[in-house]
Design a protein around this motif. Sequence first.
Motif, short mmCIF file in Angstrom:
data_model
loop_
_atom_site.label_atom_id
_atom_site.label_comp_id
_atom_site.label_asym_id
_atom_site.label_seq_id
_atom_site.Cartn_x
_atom_site.Cartn_y
_atom_site.Cartn_z
N VAL A 125 0.88 -1.16 0.00
CA VAL A 125 0.00 0.00 0.00
C VAL A 125 0.92 1.21 0.00
O VAL A 125 1.87 1.27 0.79
CB VAL A 125 -0.99 0.00 1.19
CG1 VAL A 125 -2.07 -1.05 0.99
CG2 VAL A 125 -0.29 -0.25 2.52
N ALA A 126 0.68 2.15 -0.93
CA ALA A 126 1.65 3.22 -1.12
C ALA A 126 1.00 4.53 -1.53
O ALA A 126 -0.11 4.55 -2.08
CB ALA A 126 2.66 2.82 -2.19
N MET A 127 1.74 5.60 -1.28
CA MET A 127 1.42 6.92 -1.81
C MET A 127 2.69 7.38 -2.51
O MET A 127 3.76 7.45 -1.90
CB MET A 127 1.05 7.89 -0.68
CG MET A 127 0.59 9.28 -1.16
SD MET A 127 1.89 10.43 -1.68
CE MET A 127 2.84 10.62 -0.20
N ASN A 128 2.57 7.63 -3.81
CA ASN A 128 3.70 8.08 -4.59
C ASN A 128 3.41 9.50 -5.07
O ASN A 128 2.54 9.68 -5.93
CB ASN A 128 3.93 7.15 -5.79
CG ASN A 128 5.19 7.50 -6.56
OD1 ASN A 128 5.60 8.66 -6.62
ND2 ASN A 128 5.77 6.50 -7.19
N PRO A 129 4.10 10.50 -4.54
CA PRO A 129 3.81 11.88 -4.91
C PRO A 129 4.14 12.19 -6.37
O PRO A 129 3.70 13.21 -6.90
CB PRO A 129 4.68 12.70 -3.97
CG PRO A 129 5.80 11.80 -3.61
CD PRO A 129 5.22 10.41 -3.60
N PHE A 130 4.87 11.30 -7.04
CA PHE A 130 5.26 11.51 -8.43
C PHE A 130 4.29 10.86 -9.41
O PHE A 130 4.43 11.04 -10.62
CB PHE A 130 6.68 10.97 -8.66
CG PHE A 130 7.65 11.45 -7.62
CD1 PHE A 130 8.05 12.78 -7.57
CD2 PHE A 130 8.13 10.58 -6.65
CE1 PHE A 130 8.94 13.23 -6.60
CE2 PHE A 130 9.03 11.01 -5.68
CZ PHE A 130 9.43 12.36 -5.66
N TRP A 131 3.34 10.08 -8.91
CA TRP A 131 2.37 9.39 -9.75
C TRP A 131 0.96 9.78 -9.33
O TRP A 131 0.33 9.08 -8.52
CB TRP A 131 2.52 7.88 -9.60
CG TRP A 131 3.74 7.27 -10.21
CD1 TRP A 131 4.70 7.88 -10.96
CD2 TRP A 131 4.12 5.89 -10.12
NE1 TRP A 131 5.66 6.97 -11.33
CE2 TRP A 131 5.33 5.74 -10.83
CE3 TRP A 131 3.56 4.78 -9.51
CZ2 TRP A 131 5.96 4.51 -10.95
CZ3 TRP A 131 4.21 3.56 -9.63
CH2 TRP A 131 5.39 3.43 -10.35
N PRO A 132 0.42 10.85 -9.84
CA PRO A 132 -0.95 11.22 -9.48
C PRO A 132 -1.95 10.18 -9.99
O PRO A 132 -1.79 9.62 -11.06
CB PRO A 132 -1.15 12.57 -10.16
CG PRO A 132 -0.10 12.67 -11.21
CD PRO A 132 1.03 11.77 -10.79
#
Length: 143
Positions: free
Chosen positions: A123-130
Motif C-alpha cells: 500500500v503506497a502513496m507516490n507523490p510523483f504518480w498522481p
Amino acid sequence: MTPQRVTLITLGVTDLERSKRFYAALGWTPAEALDNVAFYQMNGLVLGLFGKADLAADQGRPDAALGTGAMTLAQNFPTEAEVDDAFEAALAAGAGALKPPEKVFWGGYSGYYTDPDGHVWEVAMNPFWPLAPDGSLTLTGAA
C-alpha cells in the motif's frame, strides 16, 4: 508482437472460502464466482482467486510446484492517511504485517502485508504518480 498489457492476475489460494472472507473484509465483492474460483472486477483488469490444487491442475503441474513467487501486488492511494487506513483494514481482516507504512527512500510512503496465502501487497502513496479519480494510474508519457 504481443500487446503490453495484463488483463487478469490469478492468485492460487489454499482455502478459497477463507480468501474470499479476507477480501470481503477489505470491502471487495466478487463479480463472478464458481466452485473453485472467484473473480474481482478492478479498473482495467480482473483479479482471480483460484483454488491452488485446481490452478496447478489447470497449469499441468503438481500443486507442490506452486508458490507465491517473488512479486508484489500494489495499491496506490492519494494520501499517507489513506495508506495507513488501508494497512490497518488489511490487518483487521487477518493480513500478516510485513512492514508498517513509513516514508521511503524514493520520496513516497509505503508498507507491506500478506494475504492469508502469503501473497504480498504493498500500500503506497507516490507523490510523483498522481492517480485518476477512479484510482487508476497512468505513468507520465505512457501511451
